[in-house]
Design an enzyme around this catalytic site. Structure first.
Site, PDB file in Angstrom:
ATOM      1  N   CYS A   8       0.455  -0.335   1.777  1.00 42.54           N
ATOM      2  CA  CYS A   8      -0.030  -1.230   2.544  1.00 42.54           C
ATOM      3  C   CYS A   8      -0.955  -0.495   3.658  1.00 42.54           C
ATOM      4  CB  CYS A   8       0.897  -2.058   3.468  1.00 42.54           C
ATOM      5  SG  CYS A   8       0.247  -3.361   4.429  1.00 42.54           S
ATOM      6  N   CYS A   9      -0.312   0.707   4.344  1.00 43.03           N
ATOM      7  CA  CYS A   9      -1.085   1.441   5.347  1.00 43.03           C
ATOM      8  C   CYS A   9      -2.301   1.969   4.554  1.00 43.03           C
ATOM      9  CB  CYS A   9      -0.195   2.644   5.701  1.00 43.03           C
ATOM     10  SG  CYS A   9       1.174   2.046   6.619  1.00 43.03           S
ATOM     11  N   CYS A  26       0.901  -2.401  13.659  1.00 48.82           N
ATOM     12  CA  CYS A  26       0.660  -3.710  13.173  1.00 48.82           C
ATOM     13  C   CYS A  26       2.060  -4.567  13.745  1.00 48.82           C
ATOM     14  CB  CYS A  26       0.518  -3.711  11.785  1.00 48.82           C
ATOM     15  SG  CYS A  26      -0.549  -2.985  11.051  1.00 48.82           S
ATOM     16  N   CYS A  58       5.385  -4.529  11.842  1.00 48.17           N
ATOM     17  CA  CYS A  58       6.106  -3.142  11.697  1.00 48.17           C
ATOM     18  C   CYS A  58       6.146  -2.813  13.010  1.00 48.17           C
ATOM     19  CB  CYS A  58       4.986  -2.520  10.881  1.00 48.17           C
ATOM     20  SG  CYS A  58       4.423  -3.048   9.312  1.00 48.17           S
ATOM     21  N   CYS A 105       1.678   7.065   8.925  1.00 48.00           N
ATOM     22  CA  CYS A 105       1.212   6.162   8.059  1.00 48.00           C
ATOM     23  C   CYS A 105       0.104   6.544   6.881  1.00 48.00           C
ATOM     24  CB  CYS A 105       0.454   4.879   8.785  1.00 48.00           C
ATOM     25  SG  CYS A 105      -0.685   5.757   9.616  1.00 48.00           S
TER      26      CYS A 105
END
Length: 254
Positions: free
Chosen positions: A127-128, A210, A213, A238
């Site tokens: 995702c990162c 985010c 997170c 990340c």
């Protein structure tokens, strides 16, 4: 008899009563000016957090011709996005915003779900990669250097952070001008100069990423404990700073 340290020339208004902080500030501006001299195309990658606001203030306030950009992942807090408006109002300049490729985000969510990052480090880093690393690569394309607001005291993964280094991850030179700064240095300067900052910092968020997170930290926790809090401390990067855990000898460039 009280001995007063000599103030550096051209001390910023607001720092007259604190020679040590004034000297810290002058050193930072000099570091950034040197970066501009050596690498005119360098840019600050800002997370819009406290450290990056100090650097932004130094760049804009000292009229240094360095670009400031940020990554809007699509999942930032409203308070974080609000910092962009605060910067525009204070400095009359816009931070350049890079966003992920929408199709890549949609495909990842379709295949793994909207909150797959909670399931494994691999899915979180995937995702990162889409929301942060790929946009950063576009932001850095064609540049020879970049600047970050990282500090050694922030986490275990940053304890060996250099002021400058070859960034083998992205293939360019990297500067961390606040590497040797303390948390107190950052906040003393923000308060003395009235630098705008993310209001989440006042709610227990020393490190902000985010929204899904990031959580506020508890007393005594590591400054980055609120980032990906469900993971172990040695995985809390990340991909933007993947080289942090690699200890190497830093070549000097002139």
């Amino acid at each position: 008899m009280t001995v007063t340290a000599e103030l550096p020339a051209g001390v910023a208004p607001g720092l007259e009563s604190d020679p040590a902080l004034a000297a810290r500030w002058a050193e930072l501006v000099a570091r950034l000016a040197d970066i501009r001299r050596r690498y005119p195309d360098a840019a600050l990658a800002s997370s819009l957090a406290a450290e990056d606001m100090v650097l932004t203030h130094a760049i804009y306030g000292s009229a240094l011709d360095l670009e400031v950009f940020t990554l809007d992942t699509g999942r930032l807090h409203a308070e974080t996005l609000g910092v962009l408006d605060a910067v525009r109002e204070r400095y009359g300049r816009d931070v350049t915003v890079y966003r992920p490729v929408a199709a890549a985000v949609e495909q990842h969510v379709a295949e793994h779900g909207a909150y797959a990052f909670y399931e494994s480090v691999e899915l979180r880093k995937a995702c990162c990669q889409i929301r942060k690393v790929e946009p950063l690569k576009r932001a850095l394309a064609g540049r020879s250097a970049w600047i970050t607001g990282q500090r050694r005291a922030q986490s275990a993964t940053r304890g060996e952070l250099h002021l400058e280094e070859d960034d083998k991850t992205f293939g360019l030179y990297k500067f961390n001008p606040l590497a040797d700064w303390s948390e107190a240095d950052v906040w003393n300067l923000i308060r003395a100069l009235g630098i705008p900052y993310n209001p989440l910092h006042d709610q227990g968020y020393p490190s902000i990423g985010c929204e899904p997170c990031t959580r506020a930290i508890r007393p005594g926790e590591d400054l980055r404990a609120g980032r990906w809090w469900w993971e172990s401390s040695d995985s809390k990067e990340c991909g933007l700073h993947a080289g942090n855990r690699v200890i190497s000898v830093v070549p000097q460039r002139s």
